[in-house]
Design a protein around this motif. Structure first.
Motif, PDB file in Angstrom:
ATOM      1  N   GLU B  22       0.829  -1.202   0.000  1.00  0.00           N
ATOM      2  CA  GLU B  22       0.000   0.000   0.000  1.00  0.00           C
ATOM      3  C   GLU B  22       0.862   1.249   0.000  1.00  0.00           C
ATOM      4  O   GLU B  22       1.907   1.314   0.655  1.00  0.00           O
ATOM      5  CB  GLU B  22      -0.890   0.015   1.243  1.00  0.00           C
ATOM      6  CG  GLU B  22      -1.771  -1.202   1.413  1.00  0.00           C
ATOM      7  CD  GLU B  22      -2.929  -1.215   0.438  1.00  0.00           C
ATOM      8  OE1 GLU B  22      -3.546  -2.291   0.294  1.00  0.00           O
ATOM      9  OE2 GLU B  22      -3.221  -0.184  -0.200  1.00  0.00           O
ATOM     10  N   SER B  49      -0.036   5.335 -12.688  1.00  0.00           N
ATOM     11  CA  SER B  49      -1.436   5.750 -12.752  1.00  0.00           C
ATOM     12  C   SER B  49      -1.477   7.262 -12.913  1.00  0.00           C
ATOM     13  O   SER B  49      -0.872   7.988 -12.123  1.00  0.00           O
ATOM     14  CB  SER B  49      -2.171   5.344 -11.472  1.00  0.00           C
ATOM     15  OG  SER B  49      -3.433   5.948 -11.404  1.00  0.00           O
ATOM     16  N   LYS B  53      -8.581   5.441 -10.827  1.00  0.00           N
ATOM     17  CA  LYS B  53      -9.088   4.363 -11.673  1.00  0.00           C
ATOM     18  C   LYS B  53      -8.359   4.236 -13.020  1.00  0.00           C
ATOM     19  O   LYS B  53      -8.796   3.496 -13.891  1.00  0.00           O
ATOM     20  CB  LYS B  53     -10.598   4.513 -11.908  1.00  0.00           C
ATOM     21  CG  LYS B  53     -11.418   4.409 -10.620  1.00  0.00           C
ATOM     22  CD  LYS B  53     -12.893   4.249 -10.914  1.00  0.00           C
ATOM     23  CE  LYS B  53     -13.721   4.300  -9.626  1.00  0.00           C
ATOM     24  NZ  LYS B  53     -13.424   3.172  -8.741  1.00  0.00           N
ATOM     25  N   LYS B  55      -4.745   3.224 -14.981  1.00  0.00           N
ATOM     26  CA  LYS B  55      -3.485   2.526 -14.780  1.00  0.00           C
ATOM     27  C   LYS B  55      -2.854   2.243 -16.131  1.00  0.00           C
ATOM     28  O   LYS B  55      -3.546   2.035 -17.121  1.00  0.00           O
ATOM     29  CB  LYS B  55      -3.674   1.225 -13.996  1.00  0.00           C
ATOM     30  CG  LYS B  55      -4.609   0.232 -14.662  1.00  0.00           C
ATOM     31  CD  LYS B  55      -4.824  -0.975 -13.780  1.00  0.00           C
ATOM     32  CE  LYS B  55      -5.789  -1.967 -14.431  1.00  0.00           C
ATOM     33  NZ  LYS B  55      -6.090  -3.112 -13.548  1.00  0.00           N
ATOM     34  N   SER B  65      -0.350  -6.507 -10.418  1.00  0.00           N
ATOM     35  CA  SER B  65      -1.493  -5.686 -10.799  1.00  0.00           C
ATOM     36  C   SER B  65      -1.550  -4.516  -9.824  1.00  0.00           C
ATOM     37  O   SER B  65      -0.827  -4.490  -8.828  1.00  0.00           O
ATOM     38  CB  SER B  65      -2.799  -6.484 -10.782  1.00  0.00           C
ATOM     39  OG  SER B  65      -3.076  -6.955  -9.479  1.00  0.00           O
ATOM     40  N   VAL B  66      -2.388  -3.526 -10.130  1.00  0.00           N
ATOM     41  CA  VAL B  66      -2.485  -2.346  -9.285  1.00  0.00           C
ATOM     42  C   VAL B  66      -3.940  -1.946  -9.136  1.00  0.00           C
ATOM     43  O   VAL B  66      -4.807  -2.369  -9.900  1.00  0.00           O
ATOM     44  CB  VAL B  66      -1.682  -1.154  -9.857  1.00  0.00           C
ATOM     45  CG1 VAL B  66      -0.186  -1.387  -9.755  1.00  0.00           C
ATOM     46  CG2 VAL B  66      -2.110  -0.845 -11.287  1.00  0.00           C
ATOM     47  N   SER B  67      -4.158  -1.114  -8.143  1.00  0.00           N
ATOM     48  CA  SER B  67      -5.494  -0.586  -7.892  1.00  0.00           C
ATOM     49  C   SER B  67      -5.379   0.860  -7.451  1.00  0.00           C
ATOM     50  O   SER B  67      -4.547   1.186  -6.591  1.00  0.00           O
ATOM     51  CB  SER B  67      -6.179  -1.412  -6.798  1.00  0.00           C
ATOM     52  OG  SER B  67      -7.398  -0.829  -6.422  1.00  0.00           O
ATOM     53  N   ARG B  68      -6.216   1.713  -8.047  1.00  0.00           N
ATOM     54  CA  ARG B  68      -6.246   3.121  -7.635  1.00  0.00           C
ATOM     55  C   ARG B  68      -7.717   3.548  -7.572  1.00  0.00           C
ATOM     56  O   ARG B  68      -8.256   4.134  -8.489  1.00  0.00           O
ATOM     57  CB  ARG B  68      -5.472   3.999  -8.617  1.00  0.00           C
ATOM     58  CG  ARG B  68      -5.379   5.446  -8.127  1.00  0.00           C
ATOM     59  CD  ARG B  68      -3.975   5.935  -8.079  1.00  0.00           C
ATOM     60  NE  ARG B  68      -3.894   7.295  -7.584  1.00  0.00           N
ATOM     61  CZ  ARG B  68      -3.482   8.324  -8.310  1.00  0.00           C
ATOM     62  NH1 ARG B  68      -3.123   8.149  -9.575  1.00  0.00           N
ATOM     63  NH2 ARG B  68      -3.417   9.520  -7.767  1.00  0.00           N
ATOM     64  N   GLU B  69      -8.302   3.259  -6.411  1.00  0.00           N
ATOM     65  CA  GLU B  69      -9.717   3.588  -6.196  1.00  0.00           C
ATOM     66  C   GLU B  69      -9.879   4.997  -5.638  1.00  0.00           C
ATOM     67  O   GLU B  69     -10.920   5.632  -5.811  1.00  0.00           O
ATOM     68  CB  GLU B  69     -10.357   2.571  -5.247  1.00  0.00           C
ATOM     69  CG  GLU B  69     -10.420   1.165  -5.833  1.00  0.00           C
ATOM     70  CD  GLU B  69     -11.300   1.106  -7.077  1.00  0.00           C
ATOM     71  OE1 GLU B  69     -12.398   1.705  -7.056  1.00  0.00           O
ATOM     72  OE2 GLU B  69     -10.886   0.484  -8.067  1.00  0.00           O
ATOM     73  N   SER B  75      -2.196   0.926  -4.816  1.00  0.00           N
ATOM     74  CA  SER B  75      -1.827  -0.380  -4.267  1.00  0.00           C
ATOM     75  C   SER B  75      -1.195  -1.254  -5.342  1.00  0.00           C
ATOM     76  O   SER B  75      -1.668  -1.287  -6.480  1.00  0.00           O
ATOM     77  CB  SER B  75      -3.057  -1.090  -3.704  1.00  0.00           C
ATOM     78  OG  SER B  75      -3.681  -0.303  -2.715  1.00  0.00           O
ATOM     79  N   ILE B  77      -0.307  -5.188  -6.207  1.00  0.00           N
ATOM     80  CA  ILE B  77      -0.790  -6.516  -5.820  1.00  0.00           C
ATOM     81  C   ILE B  77       0.029  -7.581  -6.532  1.00  0.00           C
ATOM     82  O   ILE B  77       0.215  -7.513  -7.762  1.00  0.00           O
ATOM     83  CB  ILE B  77      -2.281  -6.669  -6.189  1.00  0.00           C
ATOM     84  CG1 ILE B  77      -3.095  -5.558  -5.511  1.00  0.00           C
ATOM     85  CG2 ILE B  77      -2.807  -8.052  -5.771  1.00  0.00           C
ATOM     86  CD1 ILE B  77      -4.353  -5.198  -6.222  1.00  0.00           C
ATOM     87  N   GLU B  79      -0.463 -11.277  -7.177  1.00  0.00           N
ATOM     88  CA  GLU B  79      -1.536 -12.263  -7.064  1.00  0.00           C
ATOM     89  C   GLU B  79      -1.046 -13.586  -6.487  1.00  0.00           C
ATOM     90  O   GLU B  79      -1.735 -14.227  -5.704  1.00  0.00           O
ATOM     91  CB  GLU B  79      -2.161 -12.503  -8.440  1.00  0.00           C
ATOM     92  CG  GLU B  79      -2.922 -11.303  -8.996  1.00  0.00           C
ATOM     93  CD  GLU B  79      -4.226 -11.018  -8.255  1.00  0.00           C
ATOM     94  OE1 GLU B  79      -4.736 -11.939  -7.563  1.00  0.00           O
ATOM     95  OE2 GLU B  79      -4.731  -9.885  -8.344  1.00  0.00           O
TER      96      GLU B  79
END
Lengths: 112, 119
Positions: B22, B49, B53, B55, B65-69, B75, B77, B79
């Protein structure tokens, strides 16, 4: 493609000058940067130079840019043990993304 | 000063585990980045990013992988962690505005790093 080259290690005695060299390939780079990474920390911007400049001085730091040879150098005068760190050269990529391309980093070791 | 915080400085995980790294920044920066740093290889860009949202793959996205909420949080990730993902992971952010480094534009601010060991 773009590439930034640096030597991996430099060892100097305390009080001497250090010169860290970097070559880059993209002649359209507008900004060139030096970042410093102290042990256990992330990178921090140390200094930068705009491509229309030949030299930039900031206290003990002198940056020289030879655009013709695509060569950048960082000179640290009166090197101290606290200057021991990894120094990264970076160029700003052309195009819309402007993602910087980093060299592999030069580990500067300062001996007392 | 811009602060980029990576919540975990050191992690030890087992092969096959799912790993979340994170990163949070507190200066309303639009752009965020994940790099990995390995001796002799320097920094390699995994993902970045431009905004929430969004990327884009970097140079070595495989296995990540990534996340941008939310704008402040990016973040990374893994897997299914593998031993070749043992590395130092650095998060960075920057403002999305144009301009020179003197204005803060085009300057990356880095977190202190997360050292991941996969056994």
């Amino acid at each position: 493609g773009e590439d930034v080259e640096q030597s991996l290690f430099l060892s100097v005695r305390e009080g001497d000058s250090s010169v860290i060299n970097c070559t880059y390939t993209d002649s359209s780079s507008t900004y060139l940067y030096w970042y410093k990474q102290e042990p256990g920390a992330g990178l921090q911007l140390l200094t930068y130079i705009f491509s229309n400049m030949d030299m930039k001085q900031d206290q003990r730091l002198t940056v020289l840019l030879n655009k013709k040879d695509k060569h950048l150098s960082l000179r640290i005068a009166d090197t101290q043990t606290g200057d021991s760190a990894i120094y990264f050269c970076a160029e700003r990529a052309p195009g819309g993304s402007y993602i910087p391309t980093f060299g592999r980093g030069t580990s500067l070791i300062v001996h007392p | 000063d811009v602060k980029v915080t990576q919540s975990s400085r050191y992690l030890v995980k087992r092969t096959g585990e799912k790993v979340f790294l994170e990163c949070v920044q507190d200066m309303d920066h639009e752009n965020m980045f994940w790099y990995r740093q390995d001796p002799g290889l320097g920094l390699r860009l995994i993902y970045f990013s431009y905004d929430v949202k969004m990327k884009e793959k970097g140079d070595i996205p495989e296995g990540y992988s990534v996340s941008r909420e939310k704008k402040e949080r990016f973040s990374l990730i893994l897997e299914s962690a593998s031993t070749n993902q043992t590395s130092m992971y650095l998060c960075a952010s920057r403002t999305g505005t144009s301009g020179g480094p003197g204005s803060g534009a085009n300057v990356l601010t880095f977190g202190a790093g997360s050292r991941l060991t996969v056994l």
